[in-house]
Scaffold this motif. Sequence first.
Motif, PDB file in Angstrom:
ATOM      1  N   ILE A 206       0.839  -1.195   0.000  1.00 63.05           N
ATOM      2  CA  ILE A 206       0.000   0.000   0.000  1.00 63.05           C
ATOM      3  C   ILE A 206       0.877   1.249   0.000  1.00 63.05           C
ATOM      4  N   ASN A 207       0.411   2.288  -0.699  1.00 63.47           N
ATOM      5  CA  ASN A 207       1.091   3.570  -0.722  1.00 63.47           C
ATOM      6  C   ASN A 207       0.609   4.332   0.514  1.00 63.47           C
ATOM      7  N   ALA A 208       1.434   4.355   1.546  1.00 65.54           N
ATOM      8  CA  ALA A 208       1.036   4.929   2.826  1.00 65.54           C
ATOM      9  C   ALA A 208       0.807   6.433   2.729  1.00 65.54           C
ATOM     10  N   ALA A 209       1.634   7.132   1.980  1.00 67.68           N
ATOM     11  CA  ALA A 209       1.507   8.585   1.875  1.00 67.68           C
ATOM     12  C   ALA A 209       0.166   8.966   1.234  1.00 67.68           C
ATOM     13  N   ARG A 210      -0.190   8.315   0.124  1.00 64.24           N
ATOM     14  CA  ARG A 210      -1.451   8.639  -0.527  1.00 64.24           C
ATOM     15  C   ARG A 210      -2.644   8.180   0.298  1.00 64.24           C
ATOM     16  N   THR A 211      -2.506   7.061   1.008  1.00 67.98           N
ATOM     17  CA  THR A 211      -3.604   6.587   1.860  1.00 67.98           C
ATOM     18  C   THR A 211      -3.846   7.569   3.002  1.00 67.98           C
ATOM     19  N   LEU A 212      -2.773   8.057   3.630  1.00 70.63           N
ATOM     20  CA  LEU A 212      -2.923   9.056   4.698  1.00 70.63           C
ATOM     21  C   LEU A 212      -3.552  10.340   4.149  1.00 70.63           C
ATOM     22  N   HIS A 213      -3.183  10.707   2.942  1.00 66.52           N
ATOM     23  CA  HIS A 213      -3.772  11.898   2.320  1.00 66.52           C
ATOM     24  C   HIS A 213      -5.288  11.735   2.217  1.00 66.52           C
ATOM     25  N   TRP A 214      -5.746  10.602   1.705  1.00 64.49           N
ATOM     26  CA  TRP A 214      -7.173  10.387   1.526  1.00 64.49           C
ATOM     27  C   TRP A 214      -7.892  10.241   2.860  1.00 64.49           C
ATOM     28  N   LEU A 215      -7.252   9.612   3.838  1.00 63.14           N
ATOM     29  CA  LEU A 215      -7.880   9.513   5.163  1.00 63.14           C
ATOM     30  C   LEU A 215      -8.030  10.902   5.785  1.00 63.14           C
ATOM     31  N   ASN A 216      -7.027  11.767   5.598  1.00 66.96           N
ATOM     32  CA  ASN A 216      -7.117  13.139   6.111  1.00 66.96           C
ATOM     33  C   ASN A 216      -8.187  13.952   5.373  1.00 66.96           C
ATOM     34  N   GLU A 217      -8.475  13.608   4.131  1.00 68.18           N
ATOM     35  CA  GLU A 217      -9.522  14.271   3.350  1.00 68.18           C
ATOM     36  C   GLU A 217     -10.913  13.789   3.735  1.00 68.18           C
ATOM     37  N   GLY A 218     -11.001  12.710   4.523  1.00 73.26           N
ATOM     38  CA  GLY A 218     -12.299  12.232   4.990  1.00 73.26           C
ATOM     39  C   GLY A 218     -12.762  10.938   4.355  1.00 73.26           C
ATOM     40  N   ALA A 219     -11.913  10.278   3.599  1.00 73.67           N
ATOM     41  CA  ALA A 219     -12.308   9.003   2.988  1.00 73.67           C
ATOM     42  C   ALA A 219     -12.521   7.964   4.077  1.00 73.67           C
TER      43      ALA A 219
ATOM     44  N   HIS B 135      -3.984   7.887  13.091  1.00 70.51           N
ATOM     45  CA  HIS B 135      -4.447   8.322  14.404  1.00 70.51           C
ATOM     46  C   HIS B 135      -3.401   9.141  15.143  1.00 70.51           C
ATOM     47  N   ASP B 136      -2.132   8.924  14.836  1.00 67.48           N
ATOM     48  CA  ASP B 136      -1.067   9.707  15.468  1.00 67.48           C
ATOM     49  C   ASP B 136      -0.897  11.068  14.797  1.00 67.48           C
ATOM     50  N   GLY B 137      -1.560  11.292  13.692  1.00 66.50           N
ATOM     51  CA  GLY B 137      -1.499  12.575  12.999  1.00 66.50           C
ATOM     52  C   GLY B 137      -0.224  12.771  12.189  1.00 66.50           C
TER      53      GLY B 137
END
Length: 184
Positions: free
Chosen positions: A51-64, A84-86
């Motif tokens: 998994i691409n962690a950077a892009r996944t964190l981006h989408w989770l921060n966007e509300g996905a 969760h750690d931000g």
Amino acid sequence: MATTIRLKRRGAKKAASFRIIVTDSREGTAGASIERLGLYNPRTQPSLVRINAARTLHWLNEGAQPTDTVRSLLRKTGVWKQFHDGVDPGSLETAIVEIGPPPGQRGTSQRPKPSAEAEPETEAEAAPEPEAEPETQAEAAPEPEAAPEPEATASADDAPGDAAEDTAEADDAGDEAKADADAD
């Protein structure tokens, strides 16, 4: 836009593998994906998750919102904890997170397991051994056994040339007997 991080099935019948994608939640399962984040192959032993962690964190921060299965995969890879750690997606040292078997050992569960000879070497075995000098190798190598000598068909008194002479004498004796029989 309401987005979902979910699995998209790939592969043949009874040979499923999945892509981890971001999609519009209103599109349904047949809808087009917005972005591909990674892959999941449950058929390998153990399961492969990349998994691409950077892009996944981006989408989770966007509300996905991830599905339950994707959330479980994110927990296994550690991306969920980073969320969760931000953790900032731009500050990640490695963008791609991968768990599962190493390359070359990614056989599926339907294939036979690799033999003991095909297993990768451990670090101790993989370390190159110092080369021995040629003298040492010659001394250490066992000498091949000598081939047994063939047994002679004639007796020990006869030499190899005597056997041919005996045969010639027997032929001569047979010829003489024929000549005597013809003369009578």
